[in-house]
Design a protein around this motif. Structure first.
Motif, PDB file in Angstrom:
ATOM      1  N   UNK A 148       0.862  -1.183   0.000  1.00 48.64           N
ATOM      2  CA  UNK A 148       0.000   0.000   0.000  1.00 48.64           C
ATOM      3  C   UNK A 148       0.899   1.233   0.000  1.00 48.64           C
ATOM      4  N   UNK A 149       0.709   2.099  -0.986  1.00 45.32           N
ATOM      5  CA  UNK A 149       1.630   3.235  -1.076  1.00 45.32           C
ATOM      6  C   UNK A 149       1.437   4.232   0.070  1.00 45.32           C
ATOM      7  N   UNK A 150       2.526   4.840   0.415  1.00 42.89           N
ATOM      8  CA  UNK A 150       2.517   5.868   1.444  1.00 42.89           C
ATOM      9  C   UNK A 150       2.399   7.222   0.752  1.00 42.89           C
ATOM     10  N   UNK A 151       1.271   7.869   0.939  1.00 42.38           N
ATOM     11  CA  UNK A 151       1.112   9.182   0.289  1.00 42.38           C
ATOM     12  C   UNK A 151       1.012  10.292   1.320  1.00 42.38           C
ATOM     13  N   UNK A 152       1.326   9.960   2.551  1.00 46.12           N
ATOM     14  CA  UNK A 152       1.095  10.928   3.632  1.00 46.12           C
ATOM     15  C   UNK A 152       2.374  11.383   4.345  1.00 46.12           C
ATOM     16  N   UNK A 153       3.285  10.481   4.566  1.00 46.70           N
ATOM     17  CA  UNK A 153       4.429  10.814   5.428  1.00 46.70           C
ATOM     18  C   UNK A 153       5.260  11.952   4.863  1.00 46.70           C
ATOM     19  N   UNK A 154       6.047  12.511   5.742  1.00 46.33           N
ATOM     20  CA  UNK A 154       6.999  13.518   5.312  1.00 46.33           C
ATOM     21  C   UNK A 154       8.132  12.864   4.535  1.00 46.33           C
ATOM     22  N   UNK A 155       9.002  13.699   4.002  1.00 47.04           N
ATOM     23  CA  UNK A 155      10.070  13.225   3.131  1.00 47.04           C
ATOM     24  C   UNK A 155      10.904  12.125   3.777  1.00 47.04           C
ATOM     25  N   UNK A 156      11.223  12.358   5.033  1.00 47.66           N
ATOM     26  CA  UNK A 156      12.162  11.463   5.692  1.00 47.66           C
ATOM     27  C   UNK A 156      11.655  10.020   5.766  1.00 47.66           C
ATOM     28  N   UNK A 157      10.382   9.885   6.100  1.00 52.82           N
ATOM     29  CA  UNK A 157       9.841   8.528   6.286  1.00 52.82           C
ATOM     30  C   UNK A 157       9.200   7.978   5.023  1.00 52.82           C
TER      31      UNK A 157
END
Lengths: 150, 177
Positions: B95-104
């Protein structure tokens, strides 16, 4: 063809990179290594001008994320300017608009991040003016696809 | 005029440009309005790259990949097949991550998510090959559960203008399983 070209403008206040071409599975790995070779000032803003980018796939997004991780780790930031509608949609869907500051105009992207609009030789009307105190550098590098997969 | 276009190609990233040219040529003859062109380019690239990098593991450069473009009355269907071990990209991709900040932020699964957003219909099935069917321009492509005939056999293309619509394509795997 999917030749990719970079124009890099460096100043004491940050770096602006104009990307020309498509960033796909073929060209993204080459862009990736080219960006790593650049002597970027990582603690400063890196403005990416997408005015001449008409295609970005997830491979291209990966490259941008890798750059952003590197730049932000040093306290800088990656800023995107002039997303074309189709590329904008890809950024929107993938949630990349929430991790990059993005601006419809290049001059806004530059000035709002502490850089001079002269950096890129004027954003449209003006002729390139290689003026400036403190080493305004410019070079153009061409990236050819096909080197990535040997 | 409504002929199915086929392309069989090896699992090499460099072949992307051939696929692009193939899509362009299809679009020029079927969609002068370029309505679907960008979406088809993106979808075909993501699916092709998925086969090359994941299906064939990024190590095999002679894995066969079969592509077919079916003109439809209101759009087109793109079918891609490969010979890699069975893998349902729609169910089993991260499941793609479309929320986290750049680092994570992780990027896995984004390609398939883009495919699902860009195409009007996406389905996976397996019958000796992984087969992903995408449809552009129709909400409900398979009236009555007809499937796209994606067999690569030469000259096998049915005469009907639309293999999807006709409801009598030969031999079938359930494309919407």
């Amino acid at each position: 063809m999917s030749e990719l070209e970079l124009e890099v403008f460096a100043a004491d206040t940050g770096t602006a990179i104009k990307i020309i071409g498509r960033i796909d599975g073929n060209s993204a790995p080459v862009l990736d290594s080219r960006l790593k070779e650049l002597d970027l000032k990582l603690g400063l803003p890196v403005v990416l001008d997408f005015d001449d980018v008409d295609f970005v796939s997830s491979a291209g997004l990966r490259t941008l994320l890798v750059l952003a991780k590197r730049v932000e780790a040093e306290g800088g930031s990656v800023v995107i300017a002039r997303l074309q509608p189709e590329v904008d949609e890809v950024f929107e869907i993938s949630g990349f608009k929430s991790i990059f500051k993005h601006y419809p105009s290049l001059s806004a992207a530059l000035t709002e991040n502490g850089m001079s609009t002269d950096l890129c030789g004027g954003t449209s009307e003006e002729e390139p003016v290689p003026e400036q105190e403190g080493g305004l550098g410019r070079f153009v590098s061409r990236i050819l696809p096909g080197r990535s997969g040997n | 005029m409504s002929k199915v276009e086929r392309l069989e190609i090896d699992s090499q990233i460099e072949n992307l440009s051939k696929i692009e040219a193939w899509i362009d040529s299809f679009c020029e003859s079927h969609f002068p309005a370029v309505e679907f062109r960008h979406k088809m380019h993106l979808v075909v690239e993501e699916l092709f790259m998925n086969s090359v990098m994941h299906g064939y593991g990024g190590v095999r450069d002679d894995g066969p990949i079969w592509l077919a473009l079916h003109p439809l009355p209101e759009g087109a269907a793109l079918v891609i097949e490969d010979d890699a071990p069975p893998f349902d990209v729609l169910k089993d991709s991260p499941v793609p991550d479309t929320q986290s900040g750049v680092e994570e932020r992780q990027i896995g699964g984004l390609g398939i998510m883009l495919v699902q957003n860009m195409a009007d219909h996406v389905s996976y099935d397996y019958d000796q090959r992984n087969r992903i069917t995408t449809v552009f321009g129709r909400e409900s492509p398979l009236d009555g559960g007809t499937e796209v005939d994606a067999e690569g056999s030469a000259g096998a293309a049915p005469q009907e203008p639309s293999p999807l619509k006709s409801g009598k394509s030969r031999q079938s795997t359930d494309a919407t399983r």
